[in-house]
Structures are given as C-alpha cells and as structure tokens.
Design a protein around this motif. Structure first.
Motif, PDB file in Angstrom:
ATOM      1  N   MET A 199       1.489  10.399   1.396  1.00 48.30           N
ATOM      2  CA  MET A 199       2.481  11.464   1.365  1.00 48.30           C
ATOM      3  C   MET A 199       2.753  11.822  -0.093  1.00 48.30           C
ATOM      4  N   ASP A 200       2.615  13.090  -0.426  1.00 48.88           N
ATOM      5  CA  ASP A 200       2.944  13.554  -1.772  1.00 48.88           C
ATOM      6  C   ASP A 200       4.259  14.291  -1.714  1.00 48.88           C
ATOM      7  N   ARG A 201       5.099  14.048  -2.689  1.00 48.15           N
ATOM      8  CA  ARG A 201       6.362  14.788  -2.732  1.00 48.15           C
ATOM      9  C   ARG A 201       6.680  15.161  -4.167  1.00 48.15           C
ATOM     10  N   THR A 202       6.950  16.433  -4.383  1.00 47.17           N
ATOM     11  CA  THR A 202       7.392  16.905  -5.687  1.00 47.17           C
ATOM     12  C   THR A 202       8.828  17.395  -5.538  1.00 47.17           C
ATOM     13  N   THR A 203       9.669  16.972  -6.461  1.00 47.40           N
ATOM     14  CA  THR A 203      11.083  17.300  -6.385  1.00 47.40           C
ATOM     15  C   THR A 203      11.496  18.077  -7.620  1.00 47.40           C
ATOM     16  N   TRP A 204      12.291  19.130  -7.422  1.00 50.94           N
ATOM     17  CA  TRP A 204      12.782  19.909  -8.547  1.00 50.94           C
ATOM     18  C   TRP A 204      14.289  19.850  -8.676  1.00 50.94           C
ATOM     19  N   ALA A 205      14.749  19.969  -9.897  1.00 50.98           N
ATOM     20  CA  ALA A 205      16.142  20.324 -10.127  1.00 50.98           C
ATOM     21  C   ALA A 205      16.185  21.850 -10.159  1.00 50.98           C
ATOM     22  N   THR A 206      17.197  22.410 -10.752  1.00 59.80           N
ATOM     23  CA  THR A 206      17.353  23.860 -10.679  1.00 59.80           C
ATOM     24  C   THR A 206      16.066  24.586 -11.057  1.00 59.80           C
ATOM     25  N   ALA A 207      15.525  24.263 -12.211  1.00 62.62           N
ATOM     26  CA  ALA A 207      14.343  24.995 -12.645  1.00 62.62           C
ATOM     27  C   ALA A 207      13.173  24.049 -12.903  1.00 62.62           C
ATOM     28  N   ALA A 208      13.444  22.857 -13.380  1.00 63.28           N
ATOM     29  CA  ALA A 208      12.375  21.986 -13.842  1.00 63.28           C
ATOM     30  C   ALA A 208      11.902  21.027 -12.758  1.00 63.28           C
ATOM     31  N   GLY A 209      10.634  20.622 -12.857  1.00 63.61           N
ATOM     32  CA  GLY A 209      10.116  19.590 -11.986  1.00 63.61           C
ATOM     33  C   GLY A 209      10.650  18.238 -12.424  1.00 63.61           C
ATOM     34  N   VAL A 210      11.164  17.455 -11.517  1.00 61.27           N
ATOM     35  CA  VAL A 210      11.760  16.171 -11.872  1.00 61.27           C
ATOM     36  C   VAL A 210      10.767  15.040 -11.673  1.00 61.27           C
ATOM     37  N   THR A 211      10.169  14.990 -10.478  1.00 61.88           N
ATOM     38  CA  THR A 211       9.307  13.847 -10.196  1.00 61.88           C
ATOM     39  C   THR A 211       8.249  14.218  -9.166  1.00 61.88           C
ATOM     40  N   HIS A 212       7.112  13.578  -9.321  1.00 66.60           N
ATOM     41  CA  HIS A 212       6.055  13.706  -8.318  1.00 66.60           C
ATOM     42  C   HIS A 212       5.669  12.303  -7.891  1.00 66.60           C
ATOM     43  N   VAL A 213       5.615  12.077  -6.597  1.00 66.76           N
ATOM     44  CA  VAL A 213       5.307  10.734  -6.127  1.00 66.76           C
ATOM     45  C   VAL A 213       4.260  10.795  -5.028  1.00 66.76           C
ATOM     46  N   ARG A 214       3.314   9.876  -5.123  1.00 59.39           N
ATOM     47  CA  ARG A 214       2.386   9.682  -4.014  1.00 59.39           C
ATOM     48  C   ARG A 214       2.721   8.364  -3.354  1.00 59.39           C
ATOM     49  N   THR A 215       3.098   8.436  -2.080  1.00 60.14           N
ATOM     50  CA  THR A 215       3.416   7.237  -1.323  1.00 60.14           C
ATOM     51  C   THR A 215       2.280   6.967  -0.351  1.00 60.14           C
ATOM     52  N   THR A 216       1.833   5.724  -0.300  1.00 61.76           N
ATOM     53  CA  THR A 216       0.775   5.366   0.649  1.00 61.76           C
ATOM     54  C   THR A 216       1.276   4.254   1.546  1.00 61.76           C
ATOM     55  N   TYR A 217       0.860   4.317   2.793  1.00 63.36           N
ATOM     56  CA  TYR A 217       1.356   3.381   3.794  1.00 63.36           C
ATOM     57  C   TYR A 217       0.220   2.499   4.292  1.00 63.36           C
ATOM     58  N   PRO A 218       0.533   1.323   4.785  1.00 60.54           N
ATOM     59  CA  PRO A 218      -0.509   0.414   5.275  1.00 60.54           C
ATOM     60  C   PRO A 218      -1.262   1.043   6.451  1.00 60.54           C
ATOM     61  N   PRO A 219      -2.469   0.550   6.728  1.00 59.04           N
ATOM     62  CA  PRO A 219      -3.263   1.075   7.847  1.00 59.04           C
ATOM     63  C   PRO A 219      -2.465   1.054   9.144  1.00 59.04           C
ATOM     64  N   GLY A 220      -2.594   2.113   9.926  1.00 60.07           N
ATOM     65  CA  GLY A 220      -1.916   2.158  11.220  1.00 60.07           C
ATOM     66  C   GLY A 220      -0.543   2.798  11.190  1.00 60.07           C
ATOM     67  N   HIS A 221      -0.005   2.999   9.997  1.00 58.73           N
ATOM     68  CA  HIS A 221       1.332   3.585   9.917  1.00 58.73           C
ATOM     69  C   HIS A 221       1.334   5.017  10.455  1.00 58.73           C
ATOM     70  N   ARG A 222       2.382   5.371  11.190  1.00 54.47           N
ATOM     71  CA  ARG A 222       2.522   6.748  11.661  1.00 54.47           C
ATOM     72  C   ARG A 222       3.895   7.288  11.285  1.00 54.47           C
ATOM     73  N   MET A 223       3.930   8.569  11.020  1.00 52.49           N
ATOM     74  CA  MET A 223       5.205   9.264  10.800  1.00 52.49           C
ATOM     75  C   MET A 223       5.563  10.004  12.070  1.00 52.49           C
ATOM     76  N   TRP A 224       6.815   9.870  12.513  1.00 51.94           N
ATOM     77  CA  TRP A 224       7.249  10.485  13.774  1.00 51.94           C
ATOM     78  C   TRP A 224       8.221  11.623  13.517  1.00 51.94           C
ATOM     79  N   SER A 225       8.092  12.633  14.327  1.00 51.85           N
ATOM     80  CA  SER A 225       9.032  13.745  14.241  1.00 51.85           C
ATOM     81  C   SER A 225      10.383  13.308  14.783  1.00 51.85           C
ATOM     82  N   LEU A 226      11.406  13.987  14.316  1.00 51.13           N
ATOM     83  CA  LEU A 226      12.746  13.750  14.836  1.00 51.13           C
ATOM     84  C   LEU A 226      12.821  14.265  16.270  1.00 51.13           C
ATOM     85  N   PRO A 227      13.619  13.631  17.113  1.00 56.49           N
ATOM     86  CA  PRO A 227      13.724  14.070  18.507  1.00 56.49           C
ATOM     87  C   PRO A 227      14.420  15.431  18.594  1.00 56.49           C
TER      88      PRO A 227
END
Lengths: 233, 233
Positions: B205-233
């Motif tokens: 999962m890549d996520r880039t976060t901004w403040a008002t104008a500037a880019g604050v942080t970019h993160v690549r998160t990786t999960y162990p094999p088999g991990h799933r992301m679920w939608s909210l009900p």
DNA sequence: TAGTGGTCTAGACCACGAT
DNA sequence: TCGTGGTCTAGACCACTAC
C-alpha cells in the motif's frame, strides 16, 4: 470575527482550515453550533449540516450534550471505486473487450457455498470464467460463481455475449457487497489468461454481492502484474 | 399509500426498497420531491435529505429540472478504512508493538521527491524503515520518507519510541492523502522483516500525505503473505 | 436536570438546464 | 421560460448524556 458566509460548504471549508491550522487542535472542544451560527451569521441548521459533513469525514467527534471535539486521529477512510469493469476500462480511454473462457453448472466448493449462503448441501451454481480486455490486451481475469436461486434466469442468459456482471446488474436487485483485496501468486489458469508466469505476484479482489437476503454472486478478479488500485481523490 | 413515516433515514430505506424491488427500475424517472413529500407525509426538506443520501451512495442521479432517475449501474464505491496501524492492530484485539529498523537522513530518490513536491534538486529527507507488530509477530513493514520542510521538528523526533506516523498526526496539519494498493514480489528487506521468502507475493500500500500545499510524507507499507484488506460494511 | 446535537417543518429564494 | 433540485432560515421538539 467573520462576515456573513454563504452555504454549508464554505462553512465546512472554514472549519477544516481551523483544524489544520491548529486553531482547533486534536482533542479540543469547539464552540457549540449556536455560537458558531452567531459568529458566522448563519442559521444553526446550516452549521449543523457543515459539521455533520466533517464528522462523516472523520475530522470531528460529535456527541449530544458532550459537544463537538476535533478527532484525535483525523484520518478519513480511503475510498476506492469498484465500478463495472467495462466502465473502468472506458474511463481510461481504452476499448473494452470481453471473452468468455469457461461456463459450467455444478455444485460450488464449500467456501463459495458458504459465502453465497447456499447451505451445507448446495445445489448446482453457475460458474463463469472470463477475461476483460483493454485495447485487446488482458485487463482483468474473473472467476465467478452465481447462485441461481438468487438470480432467476441466469442459467438461460448468454454470458458469452454480455458479461455476467452486467447481466446481473440489469436483472437482479442488489442490496450490498463486501470487497477485499490481497496479493497472491498467479495460478495456472490466471497466469495463462493474463500472459504472465505462474507464481508471479498479482493483485486479487474478491467481491460478494447480496440481494435482500440471499447471496447472489461471488467473484475473484485478478489483475496483471503491476496493476494498482487508486483511491478516489 | 403509506402512513406518516419518521425521519429521512426511514424515507431513504423505503426508497432503497423501491429500487431493489424494481418499483423504480434503472433509468426510471422517479416522482418529484414535492410529490414524495405529500405521499410520505413529510416536508420536502426531509425528502431532499433522504434522496441526497441515496444519490451520494450511487443509487440515484439527480439533476435540476431534469428530475431524479435511478442510476443505470448502481454500484456504490467500496470504502476501505486506512487507520493508524496501531489502531488497526488493537481493534482486532492484539497487542501492538513497534520496532525501528533504520533511520537516515539523505536526499530521496527522484520518484519520492516528485511525490513530495520537493523539486528537481531535493534537499535531504528523513528515511525511516520500521516494523509494526501484532502480538509480537510482524504485521506490517513500512518504508517511509518525510519532507522536513513540511514537517518541522521531525528531525529531532525520537522515531524509535513513537512511530513516525503517530508523530506526524500529532504535530503536522493534514489536508489530504492519496492511496494505492498493488501486489509485488517481496524484496530482500521486506522479506527478512516479514519472515517470508524473497519473491513471495505480498500486498503493498502506498500513501502520500499532504499538508495545505506541501507533500509531507510518502510511505510504502507491505503486509505478510495472505494479508487482505476488507471494505467497511 | 439541563445543555448539546439531531431532526422536522413550512416557507422562501436561487441555480440550473430541458423545452 | 419555468419546473426541478439545492439550499437557507427561524422556530420547534426530541434524544442523549454529562453533571
């Protein structure tokens, strides 16, 4: 402080500014709706509408009597669009194509039967394997099971001409869905369809759709290597 | 037909029923707000609120003068929660842990610099690699870049004690983020951290976060094999 | 028990856009 | 042009809950 503003959208915008400028800091109690209505020269109903939007976005926690506080971890949930594959392909300006690869009627494996709420001794279901194409190249591979009890008429539908999903959308009531994404090594069938080596890391999306009470369909969609799903802006 | 109902939520529920019962079919024009207000014994404002909710969910298309139609492809977008990892772990009832694996200050690679809007000749940025644990076992591996110009104070923060993300949430205004998910073969660093073989299919999962104008942080998160992301009900 | 947000109402005006 | 949805207002009552 401020002169009359117009509309709940501008009020919401002003409130967001105060939050990320730390005029209102995480955990802080903000003024009541009545006070903000006076300050902003709006009616309380308008302020209420604006603050409800911010609460839905995750910026505010609101409770009767306790008032409204800025959320401690203001991280609005990311929203991913999961449209009809045809729409998804056409929206990026490519020509959509569809190819049926397999169609059979048989009892689903236990995991599928459970998701479709077909009971312990499930009757036959429709199993459809198909490929979605963008400009003639593989875009997504889908392996779908359909509960005929929840989708009357599906066994007579021509799923070679129109994708099963489009047929379902046009013909079966829809009340909700559950979606998950994960990563897997490509199996032989998906690898051959997508044109990659067996074992390549591919993105998989599972979706189960219900009508009012019954499970209608469960589909596993797999995408070619490198595919990414993006959140809505 | 119906006696007085209560509240926009019940009205929305009734409208949803009519849609999936096909009383109102895809493409159909439904009655005007005024007509429905009379039928349901509510004010137009209440009906308006209910129908706006359905429109936001994707069930209806509304246009001034043209009226309200049932959407042709009523597929509400799936929503995935992307919370703070600590909250995510604790919500499933497991003990959260955090381990810093690497911390360095250096110029980011071009792709990262571009996402953080640091210009063509970027100055140094903070690079943090860390592991999130659930009950002592790897839950997620993160590789993060932080733009110090947009996050003043981060270079003095103790990212060994508190995860960089938590520090940022508490100290830096936040105005928006972009998220994507995909599948990749595990690289050496992630594989070692997550305890799997190099080349295993893992969710990223890549996520880039901004403040008002500037880019604050970019993160690549990786999960162990088999991990799933679920939608909210 | 009293203060706060949640909601409904009736009326009004406006913006958009189909005709 | 004029019908439809979008929104605002002022007032009212209710539901929840901290005190």
């Amino acid at each position: 402080m401020r002169a009359a503003r117009r509309g709940w959208a501008e009020i919401a915008e002003e409130a967001r500014r105060r939050i990320y400028r730390r005029d209102w800091s995480p955990g802080d109690l903000i003024p009541t709706e009545a006070a903000l209505a006076v300050e902003w020269g709006a009616s309380r109903g308008t302020v209420n509408r604006a603050l409800q939007v911010l609460a839905a976005e995750g910026w505010l926690d609101r409770r009767r009597r306790a008032g409204t506080r800025v959320a401690l971890h203001p991280t609005p949930p990311a929203t991913f669009a999961v449209p009809l594959t045809r729409d998804e392909v056409e929206r990026i300006g490519r020509r959509y194509g569809y190819a049926l690869r397999r169609r059979e009627v048989l009892a689903p494996p236990p995991g599928i039967a459970q998701r479709l709420e077909m009971g312990a001794a499930p009757g036959p279901a429709l199993h459809v394997v198909a490929l979605h194409l963008a400009d003639g190249r593989p875009y997504a591979h889908e392996d779908r099971w359909i509960n005929p009890a929840a989708a009357p008429g599906i066994l007579d539908a021509d799923v070679a001409a129109v994708s099963a999903n489009e047929w379902l959308l046009a013909n079966v009531p829809y009340s909700g869905a559950s979606v998950s994404v994960g990563a897997e090594a490509a199996g032989p069938e998906a690898a051959e369809a997508l044109g990659c080596a067996v074992g390549t890391a591919i993105l998989t999306m599972d979706r189960t759709t219900w009508a009012t009470a019954a499970g209608v369909t469960h589909v596993r969609t797999t995408y070619p290597p490198g595919h990414r799903m993006w959140s809505l802006p």
